[in-house]
Design an enzyme around this catalytic site. Structure first.
Site, PDB file in Angstrom:
ATOM      1  N   PHE A 131      25.008  50.065  51.987  1.00 17.41           N
ATOM      2  CA  PHE A 131      25.946  49.442  52.911  1.00 17.41           C
ATOM      3  C   PHE A 131      26.963  48.644  52.088  1.00 17.41           C
ATOM      4  CE2 PHE A 131      27.490  46.293  55.909  1.00 17.41           C
ATOM      5  CZ  PHE A 131      27.792  47.106  56.985  1.00 17.41           C
ATOM      6  N   ASP A 200      17.229  44.448  51.017  1.00 16.75           N
ATOM      7  CA  ASP A 200      17.952  44.272  52.269  1.00 16.75           C
ATOM      8  C   ASP A 200      17.136  45.006  53.338  1.00 16.75           C
ATOM      9  OD1 ASP A 200      19.607  44.645  54.489  1.00 16.75           O
ATOM     10  OD2 ASP A 200      21.440  44.712  53.282  1.00 16.75           O
ATOM     11  N   TYR A 225      20.403  40.926  64.507  1.00 14.47           N
ATOM     12  CA  TYR A 225      21.022  41.545  65.685  1.00 14.47           C
ATOM     13  C   TYR A 225      20.744  43.030  65.855  1.00 14.47           C
ATOM     14  CZ  TYR A 225      24.550  42.354  62.008  1.00 14.47           C
ATOM     15  OH  TYR A 225      25.187  42.677  60.837  1.00 14.47           O
ATOM     16  N   LYS A 226      20.028  43.645  64.897  1.00 11.67           N
ATOM     17  CA  LYS A 226      19.750  45.083  65.064  1.00 11.67           C
ATOM     18  C   LYS A 226      18.415  45.249  65.792  1.00 11.67           C
ATOM     19  CE  LYS A 226      22.151  46.267  60.755  1.00 11.67           C
ATOM     20  NZ  LYS A 226      23.341  46.992  61.204  1.00 11.67           N
ATOM     21  N   ARG A 374      25.457  58.735  64.013  1.00 14.50           N
ATOM     22  CA  ARG A 374      24.217  58.028  63.718  1.00 14.50           C
ATOM     23  C   ARG A 374      23.483  57.693  65.018  1.00 14.50           C
ATOM     24  NH1 ARG A 374      23.998  52.362  60.505  1.00 14.50           N
ATOM     25  NH2 ARG A 374      25.124  51.737  62.367  1.00 14.50           N
TER      26      ARG A 374
HETATM   27  C1  LIG Z   1      22.155  47.376  55.170  1.00 14.30           C
HETATM   28  C2  LIG Z   1      23.059  46.356  55.793  1.00 14.30           C
HETATM   29  N1  LIG Z   1      23.264  45.174  55.173  1.00 14.30           N
HETATM   30  C3  LIG Z   1      24.075  44.239  55.712  1.00 14.30           C
HETATM   31  C4  LIG Z   1      24.720  44.467  56.916  1.00 14.30           C
HETATM   32  C5  LIG Z   1      25.640  43.485  57.550  1.00 14.30           C
HETATM   33  O1  LIG Z   1      25.593  42.227  57.088  1.00 14.30           O
HETATM   34  P1  LIG Z   1      26.268  41.039  57.927  1.00 14.30           P
HETATM   35  O2  LIG Z   1      25.358  40.716  59.057  1.00 14.30           O
HETATM   36  O3  LIG Z   1      26.431  39.966  56.946  1.00 14.30           O
HETATM   37  O4  LIG Z   1      27.552  41.542  58.485  1.00 14.30           O
HETATM   38  C6  LIG Z   1      24.525  45.670  57.587  1.00 14.30           C
HETATM   39  C7  LIG Z   1      25.214  45.907  58.874  1.00 14.30           C
HETATM   40  O5  LIG Z   1      25.233  46.911  59.469  1.00 14.30           O
HETATM   41  C8  LIG Z   1      23.684  46.634  57.002  1.00 14.30           C
HETATM   42  O6  LIG Z   1      23.500  47.816  57.611  1.00 14.30           O
END
Ligand SMILES: Cc1ncc(COP(=O)(O)O)c(C=O)c1O
Length: 415
Positions: A131, A200, A225-226, A374
């Site tokens: 990402f 992550d 939030y996911k 997706r």
């Molecule tokens: C693997 C991954 N890391 C980080 C993020 C996003 O980070 P942030 O919440 O800081 O925007 C996402 C968002 O889709 C993601 O898929």
């Protein structure tokens, strides 16, 4: 839950639903009748526990309690309290997780902290195709700390871990392909050469079991939030293994990470343990929403959730093979369920327009450039029948060439 090896019928799918031990969980969520929601990997659906809790937080705690609610409604200890709720979902101890800021900011904090723990080494190894924020933040940290960020192909990660490496920074489940890294193997390899690992967990937490301590992990970050369903822009979490707490020095030394924030003294003195990962005033409404959302996981067996997720993504792939042949789709996700997260990604040169046409019919997934459709499977609120209906709608959209309508080709800001 086994899918027959012959042609799959609607009746087979109904049997999978009849057998589903997690079917009861769907009622914990508020999902419009006209929608099949396959985007919980981007923004989780609304748990029914959230609106009444938010209404109390806004009307009573904020509206009536006002500033007193930081004490009287226990707002102040929420980052620790919500971290403690997330901990069992990721295989962490209660005092190793705290909720704060966003994933990107937490990544910055842990990358700097980890680099400081390896003063003789300046290399951060990451992966191509991660990402973007992970690579952007790692590059920013490298520039700031006079280090280097090296992104290698996913298959070359193990070989890239040698004595020069300070940190290996990876996303456990890839956001596009859904491919899962072997957390234990990579962590073992990194530790064998004296490197630290940052994971992550954005597409892991709440989507599948994860055993950070079982893998001897060092650091992890992830969003609320996911699959944790905390709501748009919900605060993120950060994990630091207990053994690193004493040496932990993160760079954003704000007052909430101070040992005595309300002493208002000059000079920064880090709070003990994970409290020092805090920076400034917590986004209290987001924290409250996330805390209420996490109730949906009460009593949920993460192994059962994983079994349903594997069966559901298998079903989607099998139905795509069966129903979508001839429409030019490719599969970007591993067929082997053991190395697949809770998502399936199809490729198509007209992916954006096709996804818009699908969304217009209530089947909501998302698009990731250049060509990925997706589909995320937050299995607590999905049935196998939903999967059948989603593929049938996609087939119909293709057969009718519905996606060719001009309105589906106009790119929106968020895809
Ligand atoms: C693997 C991954 N890391 C980080 C993020 C996003 O980070 P942030 O919440 O800081 O925007 C996402 C968002 O889709 C993601 O898929």
């Amino acid at each position: 839950m086994s899918i027959p090896s012959k042609i799959i019928t609607r009746e087979d799918v109904a049997m999978l639903d009849a057998d589903d031990p997690l079917a009861r969980c769907r009622d914990l969520f508020q999902i419009p009748d006209s929608v099949i929601y396959l985007d919980g990997n981007s923004l989780g659906a609304l748990p029914k526990s959230v609106p009444p809790r938010m209404s109390r937080a806004i009307e009573q705690e904020w509206g009536v309690g006002l500033i007193r609610s930081w004490n009287d409604a226990d707002w102040y200890p929420a980052p620790q309290r919500v971290g403690k709720r997330i901990a069992p979902l990721i295989g962490a101890a209660a005092d190793e997780v705290i909720v704060a800021d966003s994933t990107s900011i937490n990544l910055f904090k842990v990358l700097v902290a980890a680099l400081r723990m390896r003063p003789g080494r300046r290399r951060i190894v990451g992966e191509r195709g991660n990402f973007p924020t992970d690579a952007y933040v790692a590059s920013g940290v490298a520039e700031l700390m006079d280090a280097e960020f090296v992104a290698v192909e996913p298959g070359a990660v193990l070989d890239a871990i040698d004595e020069r490496v300070a940190i290996v920074s990876l996303t456990h489940v890839n956001y596009k392909s859904g491919r899962v890294y072997d957390m234990a193997e990579i962590t073992r390899r990194a530790h064998a050469v004296g490197a630290l690992v940052v994971w992550d967990l954005c597409h892991t937490a709440g989507a599948m079991p994860c055993d950070l301590n079982g893998c001897d992990a060092d650091f992890a970050v992830g969003c609320g939030y996911k699959y944790l369903n905390g709501g748009p822009g919900a605060p993120a979490f950060v994990f630091v293994a207990q053994r690193h707490h004493a040496a932990l020095r993160q760079p954003l030394t704000g007052w909430h990470g101070h040992a005595r924030p309300f002493a208002f003294v000059e000079g920064y003195e880090a709070a003990p343990g994970m409290d020092r990962m805090l920076v400034g005033t917590a986004p209290q409404m987001g924290l409250i929403s996330l805390e209420a959302a996490l109730e949906a996981f009460d009593g949920v067996d993460m192994q059962a959730l994983r079994r349903k997720s594997e069966a559901m993504t298998d079903l989607f792939i099998r139905l795509a093979d069966q129903e979508l042949a001839g429409f030019d789709f490719g599969l970007a996700t591993p067929r082997d369920a053991t190395v697949r997260g809770s998502q399936v990604s199809l490729t198509h040169p007209e992916g954006y327009a096709i996804m818009q046409a699908l969304i217009a019919r209530g089947v909501i997934g998302d698009f990731r450039a250049p060509d990925i459709l997706r589909f995320g499977f937050a299995v607590m609120y999905l049935s196998f029948g939903d999967v059948w209906d989603a593929v049938a709608t996609l087939k119909d959209t293709m057969a009718r060439k519905a996606w060719m309508a001009p309105e589906f080709r106009q790119r929106k800001a968020v895809t």
